[in-house]
Design a protein around this motif. Structure first.
Motif, mmCIF file in Angstrom:
data_model
loop_
_atom_site.group_PDB
_atom_site.id
_atom_site.type_symbol
_atom_site.label_atom_id
_atom_site.label_comp_id
_atom_site.label_asym_id
_atom_site.label_seq_id
_atom_site.Cartn_x
_atom_site.Cartn_y
_atom_site.Cartn_z
ATOM 1 N N GLY A 113 22.772 39.183 63.132
ATOM 2 C CA GLY A 113 22.568 40.092 62.003
ATOM 3 C C GLY A 113 22.640 39.425 60.653
ATOM 4 N N ARG A 114 22.506 38.087 60.604
ATOM 5 C CA ARG A 114 22.665 37.351 59.339
ATOM 6 C C ARG A 114 21.366 36.820 58.760
ATOM 7 N NH1 ARG A 114 27.333 39.484 57.884
ATOM 8 N NH2 ARG A 114 29.146 38.683 59.011
ATOM 9 N N GLN A 115 20.254 36.971 59.503
ATOM 10 C CA GLN A 115 18.973 36.517 58.977
ATOM 11 C C GLN A 115 18.203 37.710 58.405
ATOM 12 O OE1 GLN A 115 17.202 33.821 58.401
ATOM 13 N NE2 GLN A 115 17.195 32.350 60.087
ATOM 14 N N MET A 116 17.154 37.396 57.625
ATOM 15 C CA MET A 116 16.222 38.442 57.228
ATOM 16 C C MET A 116 15.494 38.992 58.456
ATOM 17 S SD MET A 116 14.346 37.159 53.772
ATOM 18 C CE MET A 116 13.212 38.541 53.859
ATOM 19 N N ARG A 323 22.884 52.368 67.032
ATOM 20 C CA ARG A 323 24.290 52.648 67.365
ATOM 21 C C ARG A 323 25.141 51.386 67.422
ATOM 22 N NH1 ARG A 323 22.036 56.015 71.540
ATOM 23 N NH2 ARG A 323 22.470 54.325 72.992
ATOM 24 N N ALA A 324 24.512 50.228 67.519
ATOM 25 C CA ALA A 324 25.249 48.976 67.730
ATOM 26 C C ALA A 324 26.137 48.647 66.522
ATOM 27 C CB ALA A 324 24.258 47.842 67.977
ATOM 28 N N PRO A 325 27.266 47.973 66.767
ATOM 29 C CA PRO A 325 28.184 47.641 65.664
ATOM 30 C C PRO A 325 27.600 46.633 64.683
ATOM 31 C CG PRO A 325 29.246 47.418 67.817
ATOM 32 C CD PRO A 325 27.781 47.585 68.077
ATOM 33 N N TRP A 326 28.046 46.736 63.424
ATOM 34 C CA TRP A 326 27.669 45.769 62.391
ATOM 35 C C TRP A 326 28.448 44.470 62.603
ATOM 36 C CZ3 TRP A 326 23.871 46.925 58.963
ATOM 37 C CH2 TRP A 326 23.549 48.266 58.777
ATOM 38 N N PRO A 327 27.995 43.367 62.028
ATOM 39 C CA PRO A 327 28.785 42.124 62.060
ATOM 40 C C PRO A 327 30.097 42.305 61.289
ATOM 41 C CG PRO A 327 26.520 41.712 61.318
ATOM 42 C CD PRO A 327 26.705 43.193 61.333
ATOM 43 N N ASP A 328 31.111 41.574 61.701
ATOM 44 C CA ASP A 328 32.400 41.596 61.005
ATOM 45 C C ASP A 328 32.234 40.926 59.634
ATOM 46 O OD1 ASP A 328 34.944 41.283 60.062
ATOM 47 O OD2 ASP A 328 35.738 40.358 61.894
ATOM 48 N N PRO A 329 32.554 41.612 58.537
ATOM 49 C CA PRO A 329 32.403 40.990 57.204
ATOM 50 C C PRO A 329 33.156 39.671 57.067
ATOM 51 C CG PRO A 329 32.822 43.341 57.001
ATOM 52 C CD PRO A 329 33.019 43.012 58.454
ATOM 53 N N ALA A 330 34.208 39.498 57.866
ATOM 54 C CA ALA A 330 34.992 38.260 57.768
ATOM 55 C C ALA A 330 34.203 37.041 58.247
ATOM 56 C CB ALA A 330 36.282 38.402 58.583
ATOM 57 N N THR A 333 30.307 33.883 56.276
ATOM 58 C CA THR A 333 29.938 32.494 55.965
ATOM 59 C C THR A 333 29.805 31.623 57.222
ATOM 60 O OG1 THR A 333 32.254 31.840 55.689
ATOM 61 C CG2 THR A 333 31.078 32.594 53.716
ATOM 62 N N ARG A 334 29.939 32.246 58.409
ATOM 63 C CA ARG A 334 29.835 31.455 59.638
ATOM 64 C C ARG A 334 28.444 30.825 59.729
ATOM 65 N NH1 ARG A 334 32.008 34.400 64.714
ATOM 66 N NH2 ARG A 334 33.911 33.975 63.527
#
Length: 340
Positions: A113-116, A323-330, A333-334
């Motif tokens: 979930g971190r890419q465009m 319905r799927a969970p979002w990435p953990d904001p923590a 920067t991974r």
């Protein structure tokens, strides 16, 4: 009646002559139709404000599925670009995989979930994530192909770009390096004649990008991107050459762009209506459907079954991803900064 029978027999011989079974071409059609249905659903979701951005592959599906079908999809590599939705499906990604990326959910195999959107990837399937700058994926593909040659793995790498990307320096550097070292790479150019809003006549001084391959010492071929079987045939020969150590091939597929460049674009501002209508008459999904009907592999009952299955698959993928969970904001920067 005799003429019709002769015509049918001639058409029927085409996919059989290419070594494709009836089941192969039906699965190819399913992949094209699924890609189109997912693409159309993505636009609906964007217009409803549920996802941020869509960049479409409508009209490119025939070229992508045809060439990918000629590869060993478990063994070979794909370095896609942002219109490669159908190629990713042909390589093995699922509708859920693609929707998870669009919704930027944590389970998204492309990037968590971190890419465009449309930055497809799947490590297990050997699909490499790409950068956003245009044309850089050619260099990535050449790197993979060079490694495959040094390690003697027998793998082939396929990569693709729009014709606008061929104006970039990275594209020429990759072509030159691959030609010098005879790398096992298949270069595709999906030429839809518009680099965003710039027509081809203002992008290059040649009619066919494929002629440039001669300057790098390997073949360039032009193929009708609306003809799935022609693209398969071109891909099969390119993969054969690559696997045999004969080096790269450039396949220029003349495709149609059936939508605007992206959900942030309005192509009616720079593209004549007649041009769009002509493109729709060359829709690869329609052309391939007509072929399957001619050879007696697709009738109304089977068509209805296939599209009901696809509709259920797209509905499931949409609901699952939403319905799927979002990435953990923590973890934001991974993979961006060193964490050792």
């Amino acid at each position: 009646m005799v003429d019709r029978d002769r015509q049918t027999a001639t058409v029927q011989a085409r996919h059989v002559t290419l070594g494709l079974s009836d089941d192969d071409v039906l699965r190819m059609y399913h992949t094209l139709a699924l890609a189109r249905a997912l693409d159309e659903r993505m636009w609906v979701l964007q217009r409803a404000g549920l996802v941020p951005f869509v960049i479409s592959g409508q009209g490119h599906e025939g070229a992508q599925v045809g060439v990918m079908w000629a590869t060993d999809r478990a063994r070979d590599w794909l370095v896609p670009f942002y219109r490669s939705l159908a190629a990713c499906l042909a390589k093995g990604m699922s509708a859920r995989d693609l929707m998870l990326g669009l919704f930027a959910r944590a389970e998204d195999p492309s990037s968590g979930g971190r890419q465009m959107p449309a930055h497809w990837a799947h490590p297990r399937l050997k699909i490499l994530s790409t950068s956003s700058p245009v044309g850089t994926q050619y260099l990535h593909a050449v790197g993979i192909a060079y490694a495959a040659k040094l390690r003697k793995t027998g793998e082939v790498c396929v990569t693709s770009v729009g014709e606008g990307g061929t104006s970039q320096g990275d594209w020429h550097e990759a072509m030159n390096f691959a030609g010098i070292h005879k790398l096992p790479v298949v270069f595709m150019v999906e030429n839809n004649r518009y680099a965003i809003s710039v027509p081809q006549r203002l992008q290059m001084a040649v009619d066919d990008v494929a002629v440039r391959a001669a300057g790098y010492g390997f073949p360039g071929v032009v193929v009708d991107g609306s003809d799935v079987l022609a693209c398969y045939e071109a891909g099969r020969e390119a993969v054969r050459r690559a696997r045999a150590g004969e080096g790269p091939t450039l396949i220029e597929a003349k495709v149609e762009r059936l939508t605007a460049h992206s959900s942030e674009d309005r192509q009616e501002k720079y593209r004549p209506t007649a041009d769009v209508e002509a493109a729709r008459s060359r829709d690869p999904l329609v052309v391939f459907k007509h072929y399957l009907e001619q050879v007696g592999l697709l009738d109304e009952r089977r068509y209805t079954e296939i599209h009901a299955q696809i509709r259920a698959e797209v509905d499931d993928a949409t609901a699952y991803a939403e319905r799927a969970p979002w990435p953990d904001p923590a973890t934001v920067t991974r993979h961006v900064y060193y964490e050792g």
